[in-house]
Write a protein that holds these residues in place. Sequence first.
Motif, PDB file in Angstrom:
ATOM      1  N   LEU A 149    -134.967   2.805  60.347  1.00 29.43           N
ATOM      2  CA  LEU A 149    -133.948   1.864  59.903  1.00 29.43           C
ATOM      3  C   LEU A 149    -134.277   1.315  58.512  1.00 29.43           C
ATOM      4  O   LEU A 149    -133.383   1.108  57.675  1.00 29.43           O
ATOM      5  N   LEU A 150    -135.550   1.084  58.250  1.00 29.22           N
ATOM      6  CA  LEU A 150    -135.968   0.538  56.967  1.00 29.22           C
ATOM      7  C   LEU A 150    -135.590   1.473  55.824  1.00 29.22           C
ATOM      8  O   LEU A 150    -135.045   1.024  54.797  1.00 29.22           O
ATOM      9  N   ILE A 151    -135.854   2.747  55.965  1.00 25.15           N
ATOM     10  CA  ILE A 151    -135.629   3.706  54.883  1.00 25.15           C
ATOM     11  C   ILE A 151    -134.173   4.166  54.831  1.00 25.15           C
ATOM     12  O   ILE A 151    -133.569   4.282  53.759  1.00 25.15           O
ATOM     13  N   ASP A 152    -133.582   4.432  55.980  1.00 23.40           N
ATOM     14  CA  ASP A 152    -132.263   5.059  56.010  1.00 23.40           C
ATOM     15  C   ASP A 152    -131.101   4.080  56.161  1.00 23.40           C
ATOM     16  O   ASP A 152    -129.965   4.406  55.799  1.00 23.40           O
ATOM     17  N   GLY A 153    -131.329   2.926  56.750  1.00 23.20           N
ATOM     18  CA  GLY A 153    -130.241   1.982  56.969  1.00 23.20           C
ATOM     19  C   GLY A 153    -129.451   2.319  58.232  1.00 23.20           C
ATOM     20  O   GLY A 153    -129.485   3.447  58.745  1.00 23.20           O
ATOM     21  N   GLU A 154    -128.721   1.330  58.732  1.00 24.31           N
ATOM     22  CA  GLU A 154    -128.052   1.476  60.028  1.00 24.31           C
ATOM     23  C   GLU A 154    -127.027   2.610  60.052  1.00 24.31           C
ATOM     24  O   GLU A 154    -126.958   3.373  61.020  1.00 24.31           O
ATOM     25  N   GLU A 155    -126.213   2.728  59.013  1.00 25.76           N
ATOM     26  CA  GLU A 155    -125.134   3.710  59.067  1.00 25.76           C
ATOM     27  C   GLU A 155    -125.663   5.143  59.054  1.00 25.76           C
ATOM     28  O   GLU A 155    -125.186   5.995  59.809  1.00 25.76           O
ATOM     29  N   ARG A 156    -126.658   5.424  58.227  1.00 25.77           N
ATOM     30  CA  ARG A 156    -127.232   6.778  58.220  1.00 25.77           C
ATOM     31  C   ARG A 156    -127.935   7.076  59.538  1.00 25.77           C
ATOM     32  O   ARG A 156    -127.887   8.202  60.031  1.00 25.77           O
TER      33      ARG A 156
END
Length: 390
Positions: A149-156
């Motif tokens: 989640l930190l690197i990619d974010g919720e939507e990805r």
Amino acid sequence: MSAQGVTFINGAIESGASTLRIVGSRMASVGEGPEPGDVVIDLHDARLLPGLINAHDHLQLNNFGRLKYRSHYTAVGDWIADVAAYLQTNAQLKAFEAVPREQRVLLGGIKNLLSGVTTVAHHDPLYGCLISDAYPVSVVSQYGWSHSLLIDGEERVRRSYQATPAAWPWIIHAAEGIDETATAEFEQLDALGCIAQNTLIVHGIALKRVQRQRLIEAGAGLIWCPASNLHLFDHAAEVGDLIERGRVALGTDSRLSGSRDLLNELKVAREIAGLDDRTLQALVTTNSAQLLRLTDRGVLRAGAAADILVVPRMPLADASRADICLVMSRGKMLYADRHYAGALAPPSSWVEVSVDGRPKAMDRRLAMLWAQSGLQEPGLDVSAAGWRAA
């Protein structure tokens, strides 16, 4: 008339059988004798196991040593930021990063092979070289993944999960830390619809009991990398309840933070959790195969891939790389004591090497690739290999 095969006799197999027959790249039978024309290998009561499965590695990052710049971390983001900063300024780290990826990936394969691993779950893109016949180990190819989640974010993260077939594992770093943010990541993933029967959380240090129970109820699992977790956070995930339900697989992580290899990881797991040999073995064979959806790996049975490990009659966590007697992948000898190599393959197909001071044999093509890479693996010496004159 049966096809010519290889039959191992007088082996110590967990099921109580003592024989295993291989034909080509598959196991043909367990507990039955050799057929006419078979090559017969007497194991003299050595342990016969399925090839080990490393459930978590970053195969391109194993030429780095362990890195951290604080006594310990509470959040993985701080460690990632520290490493990124030092990569910009530290000449040695910049040199490690400049090594061509294909060479670094080869080192990751060698690391795993020498510890008895025949299958690896690589937590990054499936680079083409990883599915080459020349690569030292099999790499899981049917999987979905997100870094975190930190690197990619919720939507990805959500899109990655939704794009992954239900029959494939979906793998993500989560709850990697000891702060409230790490704990909250599980609830974020659950709210996104990403905690389900094919979800595999890597690390899970911050998971609470109720969250682990939710994993169990969902049919999901945890990939445990205790050495990496202890190195960075001085904590490792609580795994007893998950292990009881068969929901844990063991991984090394890369050498940026993790163990030298999977045999070392087994030692750490035994030390901190007091696990017995049968349980430890399951974490790197049957449990890993089940969680990674590998129906033909991690077991000794007719029809399974002929991925074989032979070690002396000792607990698996006591074994070292030099103790390994034989590693076969899909029925091919890749690393072995020399007398096994001589019985299983023509002399032209293997060369003499040394591993941690012990004479061994390695597949010739693999030794050539390794020598040409110019990289070093501590303890592996191919200088005596005869391929240069071949």
